[in-house]
Design a protein around this motif. Sequence first.
Motif, PDB file in Angstrom:
ATOM      1  N   ASN A  93      -8.240  16.115  23.160  1.00  0.00           N
ATOM      2  CA  ASN A  93      -8.387  17.418  22.567  1.00  0.00           C
ATOM      3  C   ASN A  93      -7.148  17.033  21.045  1.00  0.00           C
ATOM      4  N   SER A  94      -7.880  16.610  20.063  1.00  0.00           N
ATOM      5  CA  SER A  94      -7.283  16.323  18.921  1.00  0.00           C
ATOM      6  C   SER A  94      -6.491  17.399  18.118  1.00  0.00           C
ATOM      7  N   ASP A  95      -6.941  18.662  18.457  1.00  0.00           N
ATOM      8  CA  ASP A  95      -6.451  19.745  17.758  1.00  0.00           C
ATOM      9  C   ASP A  95      -4.997  20.229  18.451  1.00  0.00           C
ATOM     10  N   HIS A  96      -4.847  20.049  19.831  1.00  0.00           N
ATOM     11  CA  HIS A  96      -3.669  20.200  20.435  1.00  0.00           C
ATOM     12  C   HIS A  96      -2.915  19.062  20.123  1.00  0.00           C
ATOM     13  N   GLY A  97      -1.819  19.109  19.332  1.00  0.00           N
ATOM     14  CA  GLY A  97      -0.985  17.997  18.969  1.00  0.00           C
ATOM     15  C   GLY A  97       0.119  18.615  18.015  1.00  0.00           C
ATOM     16  N   GLY A  98       0.843  17.393  17.402  1.00  0.00           N
ATOM     17  CA  GLY A  98       1.743  17.655  16.396  1.00  0.00           C
ATOM     18  C   GLY A  98       2.796  16.695  15.968  1.00  0.00           C
ATOM     19  N   LEU A  99       3.721  16.791  15.222  1.00  0.00           N
ATOM     20  CA  LEU A  99       4.771  16.028  14.858  1.00  0.00           C
ATOM     21  C   LEU A  99       6.151  16.409  15.093  1.00  0.00           C
ATOM     22  N   ILE A 100       6.690  15.388  15.591  1.00  0.00           N
ATOM     23  CA  ILE A 100       8.206  15.669  16.178  1.00  0.00           C
ATOM     24  C   ILE A 100       9.221  14.624  15.421  1.00  0.00           C
ATOM     25  N   GLU A 101      10.123  15.334  14.733  1.00  0.00           N
ATOM     26  CA  GLU A 101      11.280  14.615  13.976  1.00  0.00           C
ATOM     27  C   GLU A 101      12.586  14.802  14.602  1.00  0.00           C
ATOM     28  N   VAL A 102      13.117  14.011  15.021  1.00  0.00           N
ATOM     29  CA  VAL A 102      14.735  13.996  15.531  1.00  0.00           C
ATOM     30  C   VAL A 102      15.522  12.968  14.605  1.00  0.00           C
TER      31      VAL A 102
ATOM     32  N   GLN B 100      19.112  17.103  14.108  1.00  0.00           N
ATOM     33  CA  GLN B 100      18.216  18.146  13.385  1.00  0.00           C
ATOM     34  C   GLN B 100      16.844  17.614  13.917  1.00  0.00           C
ATOM     35  N   VAL B 101      16.341  18.845  14.800  1.00  0.00           N
ATOM     36  CA  VAL B 101      14.958  18.537  15.300  1.00  0.00           C
ATOM     37  C   VAL B 101      13.646  19.335  14.405  1.00  0.00           C
ATOM     38  N   SER B 102      12.773  18.845  14.195  1.00  0.00           N
ATOM     39  CA  SER B 102      11.581  19.702  13.566  1.00  0.00           C
ATOM     40  C   SER B 102      10.486  19.394  14.548  1.00  0.00           C
ATOM     41  N   HIS B 103       9.670  20.265  14.425  1.00  0.00           N
ATOM     42  CA  HIS B 103       8.116  20.336  15.087  1.00  0.00           C
ATOM     43  C   HIS B 103       7.130  21.028  14.140  1.00  0.00           C
TER      44      HIS B 103
END
Length: 503
Positions: A37-46, A149-152
């Motif tokens: 499922n390519s639409d269910h995902g994202g990017l995590i930055e820490v 600092q965390v970003s989603h």
Amino acid sequence: MPFQILLGDFLNRNLFDFQWQIGLGQTLCYQFKSPGNSDHGGLIEVSFRSMRSVYAIANSYFFKLAKTNLGCFCDCPGGANHCNTFTDRCGNKPNCHNVFMTDTQSSGCFLKFLKLSSAVCCTVEVVPEGDQQYRALELSVPSMLAQFQVSHRDHLGNLLDRRTISVDLNSGVSVDWAVGLMVSSPGPKASVPPGWYFSAEGLQQDLFGNVPVNGLNEWNVQKLGWFKSQHRRMDLFESRSRHQPHLVSPIIEDCASNTFKATFATEFVNENQLKSARSLKQLHSFIKEIQVWNRHVEVVHRESPLLVLTLQHQKEVDVLLKTEQSYLFNFEGVLHLDSNSNQFLNLTLYKVRGVIHGQVQGFNSTLAIQITMGSEHVEVSHQRIKTSGLICHRAQVSLSLRARGQTDGALQKHLPCAQTGLNAFGKTQRSLQLKTYGPFGFGGTSGIGSEEINDCVLCLEFLGDIFAFSFTHWQLALFCLVVIVMLSSVIVCCLRWCLCCCC
């Protein structure tokens, strides 16, 4: 933020969690998606933003620097009895003590030939030295806090959540967020030892030590802070020290004219009381910033060891790691050894970005270093890196730097070594003194303490770095003596030649 894809595809598949080591100032960034499922995902930055140690203030009080007002009256023998054990010259003055002495010489008195002792009554009054007020603080064992600092972001790059989180490394708390985040490292070992320190009122960005400070229920005149108050009010300062009457020793020069002088039994009275005090930023090289609050003190660290992050997803995901693009055009620098034998690599970096790895090679060892910059391009950056145990060879060390991910060769240069001599006792200016040793090995300070000898010692230290040998104390003295004798002989020969030519 520009990123360079290290992995061409989601090769790290079917992961619930994974670990990553992150350094101070670095950012961990990865893209994830659910399998199928390519639409269910994202990017995590820490991003590892800062390392702080927080010290609870166990006790505190306010104090001022003290000075003494001394007043004496000498009663000559055979005269009226104006001075005795019942004489009270203080009256109702606060922080005032009466001192009575009977063993004073009768200089200037009519009956001094009888060699009778005179009676002396003195008052020792303690008053504030100026208006500056100080606060004494007792620091406890610190808590180490790592700030992230965390970003989603979603799979389209839209920001869904961003927050700043502090993790107590002493307890290792797990953070429940869009992904679970847990830090399993103890953090830096460097910290300010628990104990008493002081700060100046109105200057909350610094803390001072290197001097003994009285405890909360302590009134020792041989320490700082014996003229104290529990509150900030300016009129409640008091001294309860039983040694206060002995702060000053009056010496009567002429009893008849009431002329006297005084000697003080402690350095923590009148002027120059803070001459030995040093900022904690000077005493501890790891400290970057200090903030003094009402009930705690925060210390921001310049450096931190790598922390191990564990990131957990609720479902299996495929992970693609990304990294910042790094670049370095050129650099220059010097290896400096300061007066407290702290060693630092002072670098100037040109056109730099990202993470820079390097190696410093000395005479006996090679030290690995890492410099973490931001993602933005910086034209000129000055960096101060703590090093230890590097010995210079021919007054130089070799440094090679490479930007992370750089495929071509590393930049390599020979950097000069500079050093400041150790502090000498009894002097405020920098100087070096030779020590002489007696037949039983006891040391003393040599009478040869001129600037010429200082230059000679520095020259010998430089020669020792070049030829990799060291001088003992007697060899230093002998060598310098030979040099001085030779120079004197040359000067005498030149003077004789000039006289002969003139004649």
